[in-house]
Motif scaffolding. Structure first.
Motif: not given
Length: 96
Positions: A23-26, A17, A20-21, A13-14, A28
């Motif tokens: 923008t980092l949405v963690l 993500r 998309n750096w 998952g990391l 979830d």
């Protein structure tokens, strides 16, 4: 096995993500991991017992010889199995 599996899911998952750096949405990812904290608690509760079982197994020469062979693998970077058994305890600092 379960802890390793959880860490692999979290790691995948990391990695997704990071693609998309910046923008980092963690959130979830942590929502998935949070309900599994009881697994860490069980691991910590049984840690001393695990070390005792390992010490007993090391009394067997064949086991000890094989373990030392694996621990000498470059991927272990000179660390012993006891070290690897302790690592999950530090993944979640507060297990209470």
């Amino acid at each position: 096995e379960t802890i390793m599996f959880l860490h692999e899911i979290f790691h995948q998952g990391l990695k997704a993500r990071i693609a998309n750096w910046p923008t980092l949405v963690l959130a979830d990812l942590f929502d998935i991991l949070l309900p599994m904290l009881n697994i860490y608690q069980e691991f910590v509760r049984n840690h001393q017992y695990s070390l005792q079982v390992l010490a007993n197994c090391k009394q067997n020469r064949d086991f000890d010889k094989l373990l030392k062979q694996y621990e000498s693998n470059a991927g272990c970077e000179g660390r012993m199995l006891e070290t690897f058994l302790t690592y999950p305890m530090f993944q979640v600092p507060n297990t209470n």
